[in-house]
Enzyme design. Structure first.
Site, PDB file in Angstrom:
ATOM      1  N   LYS A 170    -134.688  33.437  -6.728  1.00 48.21           N
ATOM      2  CA  LYS A 170    -133.939  32.039  -5.841  1.00 48.21           C
ATOM      3  C   LYS A 170    -134.043  31.270  -5.123  1.00 48.21           C
ATOM      4  O   LYS A 170    -133.436  31.902  -4.507  1.00 48.21           O
ATOM      5  CB  LYS A 170    -132.263  31.412  -7.274  1.00 48.21           C
ATOM      6  CG  LYS A 170    -131.788  30.703  -7.226  1.00 48.21           C
ATOM      7  CD  LYS A 170    -130.431  30.259  -7.036  1.00 48.21           C
ATOM      8  CE  LYS A 170    -129.622  30.621  -6.214  1.00 48.21           C
ATOM      9  NZ  LYS A 170    -129.945  29.283  -5.740  1.00 48.21           N
ATOM     10  N   GLU A 246    -128.738  40.842   4.414  1.00 52.02           N
ATOM     11  CA  GLU A 246    -128.464  39.718   5.702  1.00 52.02           C
ATOM     12  C   GLU A 246    -128.064  39.044   6.186  1.00 52.02           C
ATOM     13  O   GLU A 246    -129.061  37.434   5.293  1.00 52.02           O
ATOM     14  CB  GLU A 246    -130.088  39.732   6.166  1.00 52.02           C
ATOM     15  CG  GLU A 246    -130.598  40.154   7.423  1.00 52.02           C
ATOM     16  CD  GLU A 246    -130.148  38.401   8.170  1.00 52.02           C
ATOM     17  OE1 GLU A 246    -129.415  38.019   9.114  1.00 52.02           O
ATOM     18  OE2 GLU A 246    -131.418  38.005   7.631  1.00 52.02           O
ATOM     19  N   CYS A 280    -130.283  33.309  11.981  1.00 54.04           N
ATOM     20  CA  CYS A 280    -128.934  34.436  12.472  1.00 54.04           C
ATOM     21  C   CYS A 280    -129.256  35.172  13.698  1.00 54.04           C
ATOM     22  O   CYS A 280    -128.679  35.468  13.921  1.00 54.04           O
ATOM     23  CB  CYS A 280    -129.782  35.133  11.194  1.00 54.04           C
ATOM     24  SG  CYS A 280    -129.169  34.564   9.658  1.00 54.04           S
ATOM     25  N   GLU A 372    -120.200  31.103  14.556  1.00 53.30           N
ATOM     26  CA  GLU A 372    -121.585  31.509  14.273  1.00 53.30           C
ATOM     27  C   GLU A 372    -122.472  29.764  13.880  1.00 53.30           C
ATOM     28  O   GLU A 372    -121.961  28.927  12.852  1.00 53.30           O
ATOM     29  CB  GLU A 372    -122.350  31.768  13.322  1.00 53.30           C
ATOM     30  CG  GLU A 372    -124.061  31.659  13.191  1.00 53.30           C
ATOM     31  CD  GLU A 372    -124.454  32.629  12.010  1.00 53.30           C
ATOM     32  OE1 GLU A 372    -125.646  32.576  12.548  1.00 53.30           O
ATOM     33  OE2 GLU A 372    -123.527  33.018  11.076  1.00 53.30           O
TER      34      GLU A 372
END
Length: 466
Positions: A170, A246, A280, A372
């Site tokens: 997905k 992750e 990331c 972040e």
């Protein structure tokens, strides 16, 4: 404008409703994706489970050949997929943009196809023989993000297929079209049901949550934010799914006083601003020693001014990929401007564009440092004692990556090994490769990807004692 379909059990599946996919480059609708339902997910999982019975028994060399076909099909349709990716995600075609991403996807598929997990003999003596075998798990559920949609999809799909699993994927509702087309292409040669794709807008319907709790899925692979990763972790517990997560990172870079500011400026910039900072493992915080702090700020700013950003075709940095992320980046920059010193940028452009922004003289508790940002802005902080710099770099719930910049490689390695992160780089940042395991510690992830270690995450161990 094309209306796309899902692929379930090797067949195109149309839906009653669709949702628009909007380009961050100009706000235009670039395609429509199918609004899947829980019933579609059930069909996809059932098809994958049926296919697993035969795919898991396919000879190893046939599965290797199928994964090699994945790489070949990506190469054959690289330009088509790159154009579609740029349309929906916004990244430029050139530089480290969509063509770069397709090249990376091909490289990962090709390398992963070459890997194998042969049985290991743990003991063979007069007392008996002990063998360790790795067996496919079952149906793998994959949820992919919007920043590197196709490359990360390949990271999930190919090791699953290589080890004999089947997949239901997905993609993000921001970037579903390129994945839908890619899965359509792969189904030209894969057996029906081995690879299925479902989509939804995550508002009207949220199939991601249904996947992580679905009893027919035996493993979840998720790349995305830490808060969402926690939800996947929690909902997977009921069925004891295997997990690879992750998640977010707030990577720190540490510049030692012997570094040459001019020599490292380009590496620092791309370590932070690859994919417009929407990565990331990009560098999110930079700690620079007092002795060269001003020189690094100047050299980094000078280099950043040479990088072309914007809607022009020759630009190598594009827009922020969606309004949600744009608003977060803008909020963090506005707050940081009241406390720090803006070296470059700091003002939004038209639409979803925000030029590279450098802000110096912030404190460790400023939101731009603690959160972040996942966008085109880098905070630069001073330090005078290396132990203090390491402690500040480690003072985060995240632990994805980190870097040390120095002419003294041995000293840099010593410091890098003190960083609490899954990957550490010397004189570069974020440079991942398919033969090197990649994953986070602390709240940046669970499990690893890439190489033999990543491949083994798609298997269960069976110990055979004779």
């Amino acid at each position: 404008m094309r209306r796309f379909s899902m692929i379930i059990d090797g067949q195109t599946v149309d839906t009653d409703t669709h949702f628009d996919v909007v380009s961050p480059r100009d706000g235009s609708v670039v395609g429509q994706a199918p609004q899947g339902t829980p019933e579609h997910l059930d069909r996809a999982v059932a098809a994958a489970n049926a296919a697993f019975k035969t795919w898991s028994k396919t000879p190893d060399d046939e599965r290797r050949a199928a994964c090699e076909q994945v790489a070949a099909k990506l190469a054959e349709h690289a330009e088509e997929l790159a154009q579609l990716l740029t349309a929906e995600q916004g990244k430029p075609l050139n530089g480290m943009g969509s063509r770069f991403e397709l090249g990376g996807a091909q490289a990962w598929a090709g390398h992963t196809a070459s890997l194998s997990l042969d049985p290991k003999v743990l003991q063979d003596d007069n007392e008996g023989r002990v063998e360790l075998h790795r067996k496919p798990i079952g149906v793998v559920g994959s949820i992919t993000p919007w920043n590197w949609p196709l490359m990360i999809a390949i990271w999930h799909i190919v090791p699953a297929l290589r080890t004999g699993n089947t997949v239901v994927i997905k993609p993000s509702p921001y970037t579903p079209l390129s994945t839908l087309r890619m899965v359509e292409l792969f189904n030209e040669f894969l057996p029906r049901g081995v690879l299925n794709v479902v989509t939804c807008d995550d508002v009207t319907v949220n199939l991601g949550a249904a996947m992580s709790s679905h009893p027919g899925i035996r493993k979840m692979v998720f790349t995305g934010s830490t808060p969402t990763g926690r939800k996947v972790f929690a909902s997977a517990a009921e069925t004891m799914k295997r997990l690879t997560l992750e998640l977010g990172g707030n990577d720190a870079g540490i510049v030692l006083p012997d570094a040459d500011p001019t020599e490292i400026a380009e590496g620092l910039f791309w370590g932070a601003f690859i994919n417009n900072g929407q990565t990331c493992a990009a560098m999110k915080r930079l700690y620079v020693h007092d002795d060269i702090y001003d020189a690094v700020c100047e050299a980094l700013t000078d280099y950043a001014r040479t990088v072309k950003a914007g809607p022009d075709e020759e630009a190598v940095l594009g827009p922020i990929a969606n309004k949600m992320q744009f608003d977060k980046v803008a909020r963090l920059i506005e707050g940081a401007k009241t406390k720090g010193r803006v070296l470059l940028g700091g003002e939004p452009g038209e639409g979803m564009y925000y030029g590279p922004t450098l802000i110096a003289d912030l404190d460790d508790d400023d939101p731009l440092v603690t959160e972040e940002q996942f966008g085109p802005v880098l905070p630069i902080l001073r330090y005078s004692d290396i132990d203090d710099a390491v402690a500040r770099a480690n003072d985060s719930e995240n632990g994805l990556g980190g870097s040390v910049w120095s002419k003294d490689i041995e000293k840099a390695k010593e410091i890098a090994l003190r960083l609490e992160c899954g990957s550490a780089w010397i004189n570069k940042h974020g440079a991942i490769q398919p033969n090197a395991p990649f994953g986070g510690v602390k709240q940046s992830g669970f499990g690893v990807e890439f190489g033999d270690e990543g491949l083994s995450e798609y298997t269960d161990i069976q110990t055979l004692l004779v």
